[in-house]
Design an enzyme around this catalytic site. Sequence first.
Site, PDB file in Angstrom:
ATOM      1  CG  ASP A 154      -0.268  -0.232   2.532  1.00  0.00           C
ATOM      2  OD1 ASP A 154       0.968  -0.286   2.566  1.00  0.00           O
ATOM      3  OD2 ASP A 154      -0.975  -0.360   3.543  1.00  0.00           O
ATOM      4  CG  ASN A 174      -8.419   1.137  11.584  1.00  0.00           C
ATOM      5  OD1 ASN A 174      -7.525   0.329  11.355  1.00  0.00           O
ATOM      6  ND2 ASN A 174      -8.730   2.117  10.752  1.00  0.00           N
ATOM      7  CG  HIS A 191      -5.668  -0.420   8.657  1.00  0.00           C
ATOM      8  ND1 HIS A 191      -5.512   0.950   8.503  1.00  0.00           N
ATOM      9  CD2 HIS A 191      -4.456  -0.848   9.103  1.00  0.00           C
ATOM     10  CE1 HIS A 191      -4.274   1.282   8.815  1.00  0.00           C
ATOM     11  NE2 HIS A 191      -3.619   0.225   9.183  1.00  0.00           N
ATOM     12  CD  GLU A 196      -8.279   2.636   6.811  1.00  0.00           C
ATOM     13  OE1 GLU A 196      -8.087   1.751   7.662  1.00  0.00           O
ATOM     14  OE2 GLU A 196      -7.770   3.760   6.912  1.00  0.00           O
TER      15      GLU A 196
HETATM   16  C1  F6R Z   1       1.594  -0.445   6.102  1.00  0.00           C
HETATM   17  C2  F6R Z   1       0.317  -1.121   6.282  1.00  0.00           C
HETATM   18  C3  F6R Z   1      -0.491  -0.908   7.499  1.00  0.00           C
HETATM   19  C4  F6R Z   1       0.281  -1.268   8.757  1.00  0.00           C
HETATM   20  C5  F6R Z   1      -0.542  -1.099  10.010  1.00  0.00           C
HETATM   21  C6  F6R Z   1       0.296  -1.302  11.268  1.00  0.00           C
HETATM   22  O1  F6R Z   1       2.137  -0.740   4.831  1.00  0.00           O
HETATM   23  O2  F6R Z   1      -0.093  -1.830   5.430  1.00  0.00           O
HETATM   24  O3  F6R Z   1      -1.668  -1.667   7.411  1.00  0.00           O
HETATM   25  O4  F6R Z   1       0.718  -2.604   8.649  1.00  0.00           O
HETATM   26  O5  F6R Z   1      -1.110   0.173  10.055  1.00  0.00           O
HETATM   27  O6  F6R Z   1       1.298  -0.322  11.296  1.00  0.00           O
HETATM   28  P1  F6R Z   1       2.504  -0.389  12.334  1.00  0.00           P
HETATM   29  O7  F6R Z   1       3.268  -1.607  11.998  1.00  0.00           O
HETATM   30  O8  F6R Z   1       3.289   0.863  12.103  1.00  0.00           O
HETATM   31  O9  F6R Z   1       1.882  -0.474  13.676  1.00  0.00           O
END
Ligand code: F6R
Length: 242
Positions: free
Chosen positions: A67, A136, A138, A143
């Site tokens: 992403d 959340n 995701h 989302e």
């Molecule tokens: C980032 C991504 C997000 C993160 C998630 C957790 O490429 O796909 O879904 O994996 O927000 O983020 P961290 O690891 O920073 O807690």
Amino acid sequence: MNTWVYSTAEVLAGETAKRLAEYVQANPGKLLCLAAGDTPLQAYGHLADFHRDGRIDLNAMWFVGLDEWVGIGYETPGSCRQVMFDGFYDRAGIDHSRILAFDGRNPDIDGQCMAVSRWIAEKGVIGLTVLGIGMNGHVGFNEPGSLADDTVRIVPLDATTTSVGQKYFPGGVVPTRGITVGMRELLAANQILMMASGNRKAPIVQRALSAEVTPEIPASLLRANGTLTVLLDEAAAGNTLF
Ligand code: F6R
């Protein structure tokens, strides 16, 4: 679903890297879809070192970025692109022709979504994906409200994502849209590894893994993939008994 709990974030990173190295050795030519974010970075660092030591050949693999924040490119620290190229792809020395990653500065979002869909289709399917989990629930930028059938697309970001996203862009403006590989491509992966560390993640990990499967917690949808492996440190596992 298999769940593994390790004592610390460091042990989690080391064990994740070992699993990834085993996958790379056993599955040359497969496509890896890798999340950015904070959680997997240390594991990617170990994996890059294994490649540089000649223990595995990452140039035998294909890569697709999971992403990106729309409007944010490599030059911005915190972009998925910079995190992944500096922290992993270039650190390992992976040939750029093996990698397709969204470019948040490229205004042709539809073109990028089509290119990523085509890239995945050409390789057949995602061989293994490494995912984190958002506060959340995701995965990627799928989302809350995302459906199992949603494909590569642009999405408006949830308020939690933009608020938590401030950690990546200190003092900067957090984008309000993301581009992401969809739940459909992720659920079709041969293997899914989902990582979480730290006690802030414990409540959402518990909901994603033990409460009802619902689009409101996109990570819970991953339970439909029989090969889901969840890798946690003790803090993220919280009081849940796995
Ligand atoms: C980032 C991504 C997000 C993160 C998630 C957790 O490429 O796909 O879904 O994996 O927000 O983020 P961290 O690891 O920073 O807690």
